[in-house]
Design a protein around this motif. Structure first.
Motif, mmCIF file in Angstrom:
data_model
loop_
_atom_site.group_PDB
_atom_site.id
_atom_site.type_symbol
_atom_site.label_atom_id
_atom_site.label_comp_id
_atom_site.label_asym_id
_atom_site.label_seq_id
_atom_site.Cartn_x
_atom_site.Cartn_y
_atom_site.Cartn_z
ATOM 1 N N TRP A 29 1.731 0.616 7.395
ATOM 2 C CA TRP A 29 2.453 -0.229 7.160
ATOM 3 C C TRP A 29 3.855 -0.981 7.670
ATOM 4 N N ASP B 66 5.184 0.047 -0.958
ATOM 5 C CA ASP B 66 4.242 0.662 -0.635
ATOM 6 C C ASP B 66 2.932 0.465 -1.023
ATOM 7 N N VAL C 125 0.800 -2.241 0.414
ATOM 8 C CA VAL C 125 0.284 -1.007 2.047
ATOM 9 C C VAL C 125 -0.987 -0.611 1.364
ATOM 10 N N GLU D 147 6.959 -4.759 3.820
ATOM 11 C CA GLU D 147 5.727 -4.286 2.870
ATOM 12 C C GLU D 147 6.598 -3.190 2.151
#
Length: 195
Positions: A83, A118, A121, A116
């Protein structure tokens, strides 16, 4: 035919030890991280677990871990990198926000800081690992990735309440075992080194 994916988190790094946010940035494995990765490799050998293919993220802590687990050739992939946390990279973990109560992760928080979400990712990790496992000659695969990336991949296939009920923890060098069949992953087990 059912295939098997072993998804492993990299060994402990200096930033892990110092409790610093480590996504796109990198730091070296500690002596503990090196020893743990070697132990995972030995555990695989002791149990007769072999891999027809091996992969890791493009980050050095993942490739260093993989090279300590196995000496076989491998490929580095951006799709399973950690991430990205934007301007929070390298800062204290104390600056992390409280988890989103619905998504049970940092949600969209890091987007506003150049990172990013969640779901971004999760989408790239699921896409990358699905493409790997769909290859006909890939039956038993090792992929070394990262805590956040592994967690979001697992969240795609296992409800958060079930993750908690099973006590799944993403320690450094933890290995998540999945079966794969016709585009679907099924969580099988989590292997952790005893601390």
């Amino acid at each position: 035919m059912t295939k098997t994916l072993y998804l492993m988190r990299h060994g402990q790094t200096l930033f892990n030890q110092l409790h610093k946010i480590q996504g796109a940035c990198d730091s070296p494995l500690t002596a503990q991280g090196i020893a743990d990765a070697k132990q995972v490799g030995q555990n695989f050998r002791d149990h007769g677990v072999t891999f027809d293919h091996a992969y890791c993220s493009t980050q050095e802590r993942a490739s260093d871990t993989l090279e300590l687990v196995t000496s076989q050739p491998y490929q580095r992939l951006k799709g399973i990198k950690e991430w990205t946390f934007g301007v929070f990279e390298g800062e204290s973990e104390r600056l992390n926000p409280q988890p989103d109560p619905v998504r049970h992760s940092h949600g969209d928080f890091f987007l506003q800081y150049g990172g990013e979400s969640d779901l971004q990712v999760q989408a790239r990790v699921v896409k990358t690992l699905s493409e790997i496992m769909a290859k006909p000659d890939h039956q038993q695969v090792l992929a070394v990735s990262h805590g956040g990336a592994c967690f979001m991949f697992l969240r795609k296939w296992l409800d958060f309440d079930e993750i908690q009920r099973r006590g799944i923890v993403f320690d450094n060098c933890a290995v998540l075992k999945f079966s794969y069949d016709q585009g679907q992953f099924t969580f099988e087990d989590c292997y952790r080194l005893t601390k």
